[in-house]
Scaffold this motif. Structure first.
Motif, PDB file in Angstrom:
ATOM      1  N   LEU A 147       0.835  -1.193   0.000  1.00 35.90           N
ATOM      2  CA  LEU A 147       0.000   0.000   0.000  1.00 35.90           C
ATOM      3  C   LEU A 147       0.875   1.250   0.000  1.00 35.90           C
ATOM      4  N   VAL A 148       0.517   2.220  -0.852  1.00 37.58           N
ATOM      5  CA  VAL A 148       1.288   3.461  -0.999  1.00 37.58           C
ATOM      6  C   VAL A 148       0.334   4.651  -0.858  1.00 37.58           C
ATOM      7  N   PRO A 149       0.619   5.597   0.031  1.00 41.81           N
ATOM      8  CA  PRO A 149      -0.263   6.765   0.182  1.00 41.81           C
ATOM      9  C   PRO A 149      -0.036   7.803  -0.910  1.00 41.81           C
ATOM     10  N   HIS A 159      -5.271   9.205   0.195  1.00 41.54           N
ATOM     11  CA  HIS A 159      -5.913   7.975  -0.241  1.00 41.54           C
ATOM     12  C   HIS A 159      -4.796   6.984  -0.558  1.00 41.54           C
ATOM     13  N   LEU A 160      -5.143   5.751  -0.850  1.00 39.74           N
ATOM     14  CA  LEU A 160      -4.140   4.703  -1.000  1.00 39.74           C
ATOM     15  C   LEU A 160      -4.221   4.023  -2.355  1.00 39.74           C
ATOM     16  N   HIS A 161      -3.050   3.687  -2.883  1.00 37.26           N
ATOM     17  CA  HIS A 161      -2.945   2.813  -4.053  1.00 37.26           C
ATOM     18  C   HIS A 161      -2.192   1.563  -3.598  1.00 37.26           C
ATOM     19  N   GLY A 162      -2.439   0.457  -4.252  1.00 33.93           N
ATOM     20  CA  GLY A 162      -1.762  -0.748  -3.803  1.00 33.93           C
ATOM     21  C   GLY A 162      -1.817  -1.890  -4.795  1.00 33.93           C
ATOM     22  N   LEU A 163      -1.175  -2.974  -4.418  1.00 33.58           N
ATOM     23  CA  LEU A 163      -1.147  -4.200  -5.208  1.00 33.58           C
ATOM     24  C   LEU A 163      -1.538  -5.358  -4.302  1.00 33.58           C
ATOM     25  N   MET A 164      -2.258  -6.310  -4.862  1.00 31.96           N
ATOM     26  CA  MET A 164      -2.697  -7.487  -4.095  1.00 31.96           C
ATOM     27  C   MET A 164      -2.434  -8.752  -4.907  1.00 31.96           C
ATOM     28  N   ALA A 165      -2.137  -9.832  -4.186  1.00 33.16           N
ATOM     29  CA  ALA A 165      -1.925 -11.136  -4.830  1.00 33.16           C
ATOM     30  C   ALA A 165      -2.405 -12.244  -3.888  1.00 33.16           C
TER      31      ALA A 165
END
Length: 282
Positions: A147-149, A159-165
């Motif tokens: 997660l990156v703000p 707000h947050l951007h992110g990656l999920m796996a």
């Protein structure tokens, strides 16, 4: 103490070589522990002062000897340099983690101000962390995430951007929207505000894309705080890295070039340690 001048990162999307013109020292675990104990007892050792010419020194009242005084512009330039070094280090750490893992979804989480004070970075971190932990416990036990703000245009709300796996148990809902040929999903379980999720097609490209959210503005505001965070089961760059010492370091570059293995090469110079670094993608 060991030395290396070649680092090889075996990422999911390719191999990266880093070639150093001057060797880098690597402390053993025992040496690191001794250094830590020394600092706890005596504090960090002071750096040797830079020697200045007589013309660079200034007589100051009540001082025992002439001293070197930096101009406002010099002090400002030093602060800017320190901020840029910190920014680059954070970006490289983030890119390394993102490239070392395969990702399924790129996500964006926003916060409804009636539910979460999105101006309060600590509160944003707590709410997002609780959500991710609950998601892993209830639906996706092997889930990885980063997660990156990012600051809103108003310069106040996060707000947050992110990656999920590894999130097969994550419930997604088709939003009815498509962007750049990709279906946009929503995550119904995110109750704190608006959200989107899109499938990741290339983990290497998305690593560079998400790193753009590590900006100078956010880096300055979050001094001493986490610029991004990830789950404990993510693979880090150091976990997929070999370190070598090869006296003729240029032979590595020549060998890769002769075998047409180089897809990208970039050379940078680090003034502070008088070292050239070649970044090579194969």
């Amino acid at each position: 103490m060991d030395l290396y001048n070649i680092r090889i990162y075996y990422y999911e999307t390719g191999t990266q070589y880093r070639v150093y013109s001057r060797p880098v020292a690597r402390l053993s675990e025992d040496e690191k522990e001794k250094r830590k104990q020394y600092i706890e007892l005596h504090g960090k050792p002071e750096r040797k002062p830079k020697l200045h010419t007589a013309e660079e020194l200034t007589e100051v009242p009540f001082a025992e000897r002439p001293v070197f005084l930096r101009t406002f512009e010099e002090a400002e330039a030093e602060a800017e340099r320190s901020l840029q070094v910190s920014l680059n280090r954070t970006k490289q750490n983030l890119i390394g983690i993102c490239r070392a893992n395969q990702w399924d979804y790129f996500i964006t989480f926003t916060f409804n101000p009636r539910l979460v004070d999105s101006k309060n970075y600590e509160e944003v971190c707590i709410k997002a962390g609780q959500y991710m932990n609950n998601l892993r416990k209830r639906h996706c036990p092997d889930m990885k995430y980063v997660l990156v703000p990012e600051l809103h245009k108003d310069g106040e709300k996060y707000h947050l951007h992110g990656l999920m796996a590894n999130c097969d148990g994550l419930q997604l809902r088709v939003s009815g929207k498509v962007k750049n040929g990709r279906v946009i999903y929503n995550i119904p379980s995110w109750k704190y505000g608006w959200n989107t999720a899109t499938e990741v097609t290339h983990s290497g490209k998305v690593a560079n894309y998400i790193s753009k959210y590590i900006t100078k503005d956010v880096n300055g505001l979050l001094h001493g705080k986490r610029r991004f965070w990830c789950s404990q089961n993510t693979i880090h760059a150091k976990d997929v890295c070999d370190e070598l010492f090869i006296p003729d370091y240029m032979s590595v570059i020549h060998h890769l070039s002769e075998n047409n293995a180089i897809n990208f090469i970039k050379k940078t110079h680090i003034t502070q340690c008088s070292r050239d670094i070649w970044y090579i993608e194969t």
